[in-house]
Design a protein around this motif. Structure first.
Motif, PDB file in Angstrom:
ATOM      1  N   ILE A  18      -7.689  38.201 -43.148  1.00  0.00           N
ATOM      2  CA  ILE A  18      -7.584  39.076 -41.972  1.00  0.00           C
ATOM      3  C   ILE A  18      -8.564  38.622 -40.893  1.00  0.00           C
ATOM      4  O   ILE A  18      -8.197  38.505 -39.720  1.00  0.00           O
ATOM      5  CB  ILE A  18      -7.822  40.547 -42.365  1.00  0.00           C
ATOM      6  N   LEU A  19      -9.802  38.349 -41.286  1.00  0.00           N
ATOM      7  CA  LEU A  19     -10.813  37.897 -40.333  1.00  0.00           C
ATOM      8  C   LEU A  19     -10.421  36.548 -39.727  1.00  0.00           C
ATOM      9  O   LEU A  19     -10.508  36.355 -38.507  1.00  0.00           O
ATOM     10  CB  LEU A  19     -12.174  37.798 -41.019  1.00  0.00           C
ATOM     11  N   GLY A  20      -9.974  35.618 -40.562  1.00  0.00           N
ATOM     12  CA  GLY A  20      -9.558  34.303 -40.073  1.00  0.00           C
ATOM     13  C   GLY A  20      -8.399  34.389 -39.095  1.00  0.00           C
ATOM     14  O   GLY A  20      -8.376  33.682 -38.081  1.00  0.00           O
ATOM     15  N   THR A  21      -7.456  35.261 -39.385  1.00  0.00           N
ATOM     16  CA  THR A  21      -6.323  35.463 -38.472  1.00  0.00           C
ATOM     17  C   THR A  21      -6.809  36.006 -37.133  1.00  0.00           C
ATOM     18  O   THR A  21      -6.376  35.550 -36.066  1.00  0.00           O
ATOM     19  CB  THR A  21      -5.290  36.415 -39.098  1.00  0.00           C
ATOM     20  N   GLY A  22      -7.728  36.960 -37.187  1.00  0.00           N
ATOM     21  CA  GLY A  22      -8.292  37.510 -35.960  1.00  0.00           C
ATOM     22  C   GLY A  22      -9.046  36.453 -35.163  1.00  0.00           C
ATOM     23  O   GLY A  22      -8.903  36.365 -33.936  1.00  0.00           O
ATOM     24  N   LEU A  23      -9.855  35.658 -35.846  1.00  0.00           N
ATOM     25  CA  LEU A  23     -10.598  34.594 -35.167  1.00  0.00           C
ATOM     26  C   LEU A  23      -9.650  33.577 -34.538  1.00  0.00           C
ATOM     27  O   LEU A  23      -9.873  33.127 -33.407  1.00  0.00           O
ATOM     28  CB  LEU A  23     -11.544  33.898 -36.150  1.00  0.00           C
ATOM     29  N   ASN A  24      -8.597  33.215 -35.259  1.00  0.00           N
ATOM     30  CA  ASN A  24      -7.615  32.268 -34.704  1.00  0.00           C
ATOM     31  C   ASN A  24      -6.917  32.855 -33.483  1.00  0.00           C
ATOM     32  O   ASN A  24      -6.680  32.152 -32.501  1.00  0.00           O
ATOM     33  CB  ASN A  24      -6.583  31.871 -35.759  1.00  0.00           C
ATOM     34  N   SER A  25      -6.594  34.145 -33.538  1.00  0.00           N
ATOM     35  CA  SER A  25      -5.908  34.756 -32.397  1.00  0.00           C
ATOM     36  C   SER A  25      -6.805  34.825 -31.164  1.00  0.00           C
ATOM     37  O   SER A  25      -6.317  34.869 -30.037  1.00  0.00           O
ATOM     38  CB  SER A  25      -5.393  36.151 -32.764  1.00  0.00           C
ATOM     39  N   LEU A  26      -8.126  34.838 -31.396  1.00  0.00           N
ATOM     40  CA  LEU A  26      -9.083  34.828 -30.292  1.00  0.00           C
ATOM     41  C   LEU A  26      -9.504  33.405 -29.916  1.00  0.00           C
ATOM     42  O   LEU A  26     -10.403  33.220 -29.106  1.00  0.00           O
ATOM     43  CB  LEU A  26     -10.322  35.651 -30.669  1.00  0.00           C
ATOM     44  N   GLU A  27      -8.840  32.417 -30.520  1.00  0.00           N
ATOM     45  CA  GLU A  27      -9.091  30.998 -30.273  1.00  0.00           C
ATOM     46  C   GLU A  27     -10.530  30.599 -30.585  1.00  0.00           C
ATOM     47  O   GLU A  27     -11.142  29.799 -29.867  1.00  0.00           O
ATOM     48  CB  GLU A  27      -8.704  30.612 -28.842  1.00  0.00           C
TER      49      GLU A  27
END
Length: 79
Positions: A18-27
């Protein structure tokens, strides 16, 4: 003892994905990819212990794709 490790690992893996997905979405690269790699590896371990083939395939694929992408970018300089 192993059940406690599996229980902690599955929640750590879920949080990591979940955290990794969020970080990726924030580039936020490459941190997002590394966090996703950690989550995929943890879920792979848990799914192997559970002998759940669908989870093994999904999370092993996630782990391999992240590893190949990070390797190609940071070690080989291809992408």
């Amino acid at each position: 003892m192993i059940e406690k490790f599996i229980s902690i690992s599955k929640w750590a893996a879920t949080f990591s994905l979940i955290l990794g997905t969020g970080l990726n979405s924030l580039e936020i690269y490459p941190l997002g990819s590394f966090v996703m790699l950690l989550g995929g590896m943890l879920w792979t371990v848990v799914s192997i212990y559970w002998k759940e083939k669908a989870l093994i395939v999904t999370n092993l694929t996630l782990t391999v794709v992240n590893t190949v992408g990070l390797t190609m970018h940071y070690i080989l300089g291809v992408i």
